[in-house]
Each structure stands twice: as structure tokens, then as C-alpha cells.
Enzyme design. Structure first.
Site, PDB file in Angstrom:
ATOM      1  CB  SER A 132      -0.879  -0.014   1.140  1.00 19.64           C
ATOM      2  OG  SER A 132      -1.624   1.296   1.346  1.00 19.64           O
ATOM      3  CE1 TYR A 146       0.326   5.330  -5.803  1.00 19.85           C
ATOM      4  CE2 TYR A 146       0.475   6.799  -3.850  1.00 19.85           C
ATOM      5  CZ  TYR A 146       0.923   5.537  -4.415  1.00 19.85           C
ATOM      6  OH  TYR A 146       1.797   4.640  -4.169  1.00 19.85           O
ATOM      7  CE  LYS A 150      -0.043   2.070  -3.760  1.00 26.51           C
ATOM      8  NZ  LYS A 150       0.633   0.774  -4.081  1.00 26.51           N
TER       9      LYS A 150
HETATM   10  P1  NDP Z   1       8.930   1.864  -9.072  1.00 29.04           P
HETATM   11  O1  NDP Z   1       8.487   2.878 -10.078  1.00 29.04           O
HETATM   12  O2  NDP Z   1      10.617   1.869  -8.735  1.00 29.04           O
HETATM   13  O3  NDP Z   1       8.639   0.529  -9.546  1.00 29.04           O
HETATM   14  C1  NDP Z   1       7.348  -0.028  -9.745  1.00 29.04           C
HETATM   15  C2  NDP Z   1       7.195  -1.346 -10.219  1.00 29.04           C
HETATM   16  O4  NDP Z   1       6.044  -1.441 -10.871  1.00 29.04           O
HETATM   17  C3  NDP Z   1       8.046  -1.647 -11.607  1.00 29.04           C
HETATM   18  O5  NDP Z   1       8.765  -2.756 -11.322  1.00 29.04           O
HETATM   19  C4  NDP Z   1       7.274  -1.357 -12.815  1.00 29.04           C
HETATM   20  O6  NDP Z   1       7.297  -2.264 -13.905  1.00 29.04           O
HETATM   21  C5  NDP Z   1       5.917  -2.213 -12.016  1.00 29.04           C
HETATM   22  N1  NDP Z   1       4.677  -1.966 -12.693  1.00 29.04           N
HETATM   23  C6  NDP Z   1       4.049  -0.781 -13.154  1.00 29.04           C
HETATM   24  N2  NDP Z   1       2.976  -1.137 -14.069  1.00 29.04           N
HETATM   25  C7  NDP Z   1       2.845  -2.547 -14.169  1.00 29.04           C
HETATM   26  C8  NDP Z   1       2.126  -3.200 -14.520  1.00 29.04           C
HETATM   27  N3  NDP Z   1       1.117  -2.872 -15.289  1.00 29.04           N
HETATM   28  N4  NDP Z   1       2.323  -4.807 -14.591  1.00 29.04           N
HETATM   29  C9  NDP Z   1       3.296  -5.099 -13.906  1.00 29.04           C
HETATM   30  N5  NDP Z   1       4.129  -4.383 -13.276  1.00 29.04           N
HETATM   31  C10 NDP Z   1       4.184  -3.024 -13.144  1.00 29.04           C
HETATM   32  O7  NDP Z   1       8.553   2.117  -7.869  1.00 29.04           O
HETATM   33  P2  NDP Z   1       8.542   1.485  -6.274  1.00 29.04           P
HETATM   34  O8  NDP Z   1       9.309   0.283  -6.258  1.00 29.04           O
HETATM   35  O9  NDP Z   1       8.606   2.633  -5.325  1.00 29.04           O
HETATM   36  O10 NDP Z   1       6.930   1.081  -6.045  1.00 29.04           O
HETATM   37  C11 NDP Z   1       6.545  -0.045  -5.591  1.00 29.04           C
HETATM   38  C12 NDP Z   1       5.277  -0.410  -5.022  1.00 29.04           C
HETATM   39  O11 NDP Z   1       5.314   0.642  -3.770  1.00 29.04           O
HETATM   40  C13 NDP Z   1       4.067   0.508  -5.557  1.00 29.04           C
HETATM   41  O12 NDP Z   1       3.156  -0.058  -5.428  1.00 29.04           O
HETATM   42  C14 NDP Z   1       4.066   1.965  -4.709  1.00 29.04           C
HETATM   43  O13 NDP Z   1       2.783   2.455  -4.994  1.00 29.04           O
HETATM   44  C15 NDP Z   1       4.348   1.635  -3.706  1.00 29.04           C
HETATM   45  N6  NDP Z   1       4.838   2.684  -2.927  1.00 29.04           N
HETATM   46  C16 NDP Z   1       6.208   3.353  -3.121  1.00 29.04           C
HETATM   47  C17 NDP Z   1       6.597   4.526  -2.347  1.00 29.04           C
HETATM   48  C18 NDP Z   1       7.871   5.130  -3.081  1.00 29.04           C
HETATM   49  O14 NDP Z   1       7.869   6.314  -2.479  1.00 29.04           O
HETATM   50  N7  NDP Z   1       8.481   4.669  -3.700  1.00 29.04           N
HETATM   51  C19 NDP Z   1       5.772   5.095  -1.349  1.00 29.04           C
HETATM   52  C20 NDP Z   1       4.480   4.007  -0.981  1.00 29.04           C
HETATM   53  C21 NDP Z   1       4.285   3.179  -1.906  1.00 29.04           C
HETATM   54  P3  NDP Z   1       8.160  -1.762 -15.115  1.00 29.04           P
HETATM   55  O15 NDP Z   1       9.694  -1.540 -15.100  1.00 29.04           O
HETATM   56  O16 NDP Z   1       7.784  -2.618 -16.326  1.00 29.04           O
HETATM   57  O17 NDP Z   1       7.583  -0.185 -15.172  1.00 29.04           O
END
Ligand code: NDP
Length: 277
Positions: A132, A146, A150
């Protein structure tokens, strides 16, 4: 040792979770839209199965689960991590922009759950960790849609926890604060196209904050991954796992504010009950 199934494992938190799980000796089904990114980052090994999975595709989710079961015999831990952001004031957000982020963060999560949960139910055990956000508990100006995704994830997770507990499956919502990943980069964070000047100090300020803070986030994704691994090993997983000092403060402030309002307005709240005859 367990079998982990991780979505969005090409980069960021998902990649760190896959890496940490491998390092702890687990088998890992790491999935991504382009699984080559996973093998480039983690190399090849017998414990790693990198598979294509765009979470908006039920066919790909079903195929990935079949491949996971064929290779490792089952799935013990599901991490619903794939997600992306959207920044802009609520009114500035177009229908298509709102639906695009819901498609991944909410409907994508449901798609993966429909594919994986039957495997966990058949085994009468397993763990689900849904990624989340602080934004799943607190909404800020500029992050309304967004946050809505969540908040939806939180509702699904809370109900799922109740529905799956009798079947031996535990469910946790993980709420990271700002993590130093690509999340705020243009490759991950969508910005609304329509800008309305009246929202310059709210939605606009959040857009500027996002642009200025990529790479400066307080949270370390590798440490967040370790926390996810730690909680998945507990005999009883908590309902919520907030990650980061600012998240703890933000969640506490929200709960205190809601509690104070409940007290203030309790008479009015009670006044709507049907009075027994
Ligand atoms: P990143 O942008 O670094 O990574 C996001 C990941 O999600 C990538 O691997 C991306 O793949 C994948 N993704 C996006 N769309 C799809 C799809 N349609 N199918 C499969 N995979 C997909 O961000 P984070 O690692 O930070 O984010 C991970 C989670 O953490 C998310 O749910 C985000 O909402 C949550 N989050 C992040 C925070 C932050 O500050 N970083 C804070 C709070 C929550 P691809 O490489 O193909 O684009």
C-alpha cells in the site's frame, strides 16, 4: 524455505524484495512486464523463475501461477507490489488518467489475487503482503486519485484478511513512506495533463515536490524489503506494517485527528439511530 511470488520485480521495492528473498534461501517467482530486467539484475539461478506479468492481464497472471506451481510445487508468499503513481489535483485528473492508475494499483491487484489465491486456499496456508502506501491511510493535496487506489487496496486487504484467516492464510498491508526508487521519476509517476491555476498551491505544489524530490526520499528500499521479509516470517503477521519514521508520524496524526473528531461529534453521530419503540 518458502516460495515467493512478487509482482513488479523489474526495479525498485519489488526487485529488492526478490533479491532479499533469494538471499535468505527462498525460491522466488519474480514477475515483471519485461522479465529480462529481473535476470539482468539478479542473474540466473535454480531458485529464481523470472516470468512476464503485466498485472492488467488475467491470462498472464494465470500462466505465471501455472508456471510457478510447475517449477516449485506451490506458492507460499504473494507480494502484490506492482504499482505506479499519479500526481495532480482531483479536478485536474482526467477520466483516462484516473482509470489508468486504478487499472494497475487496484484491478491489477485483484487480477493477481484471483490467480494466486486458489493455490494458497488449496494448501490451506500462505501469506499475502499487499504494498500500500502512507497514502493508503492519509491523503494529501495533489495525491487524491493515487490515494484512492491505495485506500481501495486497504479495503480489499482488510476484508481479505477476514476472509482468508479461517483458511489459514494471513494478509498484511505494507505502507511505505517515500522510498528512494524510481517512483517519483517520469518512468513511474504520471502527471496530470490539465493544469488549473486555482490548484497551484495544492496540486501544483505536489507536482513540484515530486519533481524536486526524486532521489532524495528518506526510505531505503533494501531496508524496506528486509522489513517485508521479517514480517512474513512472523507467526502472526500484523494487519498493517507502516515503513519509515514519517509514515509512523503521519499515521499517528491521522488516527489522533479521526479520534478527536469522533469525540467532538459523537452526539450528532448517535442522533441518527432508530429509537426502539
Ligand atoms: P518503481 O517505480 O521503482 O517500481 C514500480 C514497479 O511496478 C516496477 O517494477 C514496474 O514495472 C511495476 N509496474 C508498473 N506497472 C505495472 C504493470 N502494469 N504490471 C506489472 N508491473 C508493473 O516504484 P516502487 O518500487 O517504489 O513501487 C513499488 C510499490 O510501492 C508500488 O505499489 C508503489 O505504489 C508503492 N509505494 C512506493 C513508494 C515510494 O515512495 N517509492 C511509497 C509508497 C508506496 P516496469 O519496470 O515494467 O515499469
Amino acid at each position: 524455505m518458502s516460495v515467493w511470488f512478487v509482482t513488479g520485480a523489474s526495479r525498485g521495492l519489488g526487485l529488492e524484495i526478490a533479491k532479499a528473498a533469494l538471499e535468505r534461501g527462498h525460491s522466488v517467482v519474480a514477475t515483471a512486464r519485461d522479465p529480462r530486467a529481473i535476470e539482468e539484475a539478479l542473474g540466473r539461478s535454480d531458485a529464481l523463475l523470472a516470468l512476464p506479468l503485466d498485472v492488467t492481464s488475467q491470462d498472464q497472471a494465470d500462466a505465471a501461477v501455472r508456471a510457478a506451481v510447475a517449477r516449485f510445487g506451490g506458492i507460499d508468499v504473494l507480494v502484490n507490489n506492482a504499482g505506479r503513481g499519479l500526481v495532480g489535483a482531483v479536478e485536474e485528473t482526467s477520466d483516462a488518467e484516473a482509470r489508468a492508475v486504478f487499472d494497475i494499483n487496484v484491478f491489477g491487484l485483484l487480477t493477481v489475487l484471483r490467480a494466486v489465491t486458489p493455490v494458497l486456499r488449496a494448501a490451506r496456508g500462505g501469506r499475502i503482503l499487499n504494498i500500500s502506501s502512507t497514502g493508503g491511510v492519509v491523503a494529501w493535496a495533489g495525491w487524491g486519485v493515487y490515494s484512492a487506489t491505495k485506500f481501495a487496496l486497504e479495503g480489499i486487504t482488510e476484508a481479505l484478511r477476514l476472509e482468508l484467516a479461517p483458511l489459514g492464510i494471513q494478509v498484511t498491508s505494507v505502507q511505505p513512506g517515500p522510498l528512494r526508487t524510481d517512483f517519483l521519476a517520469s518512468s513511474s509517476l504520471a502527471q496530470v495533463e490539465r493544469v488549473i491555476d486555482d490548484y497551484a498551491s495544492t496540486g501544483g505544489a505536489s507536482r513540484e515536490w515530486a519533481g524536486a524530490n526524486h532521489g532524495l526520499q528518506e526510505g531505503d528500499p533494501a531496508k524496506a524489503a528486509q522489513a517485508v521479509l521479517t514480517v512474513a516470517d512472523l507467526p502472526e503477521m500484523p494487519a498493517w506494517l507502516p515503513l519509515g519514521t514519517s509514515t509512523l508520524a503521519d499515521v499517528r496524526t491521522k488516527i489522533a485527528a479521526v479520534g478527536a473528531e469522533l469525540e467532538t461529534w459523537q452526539e450528532l453521530s448517535r442522533s441518527t439511530d432508530v429509537v426502539p419503540a
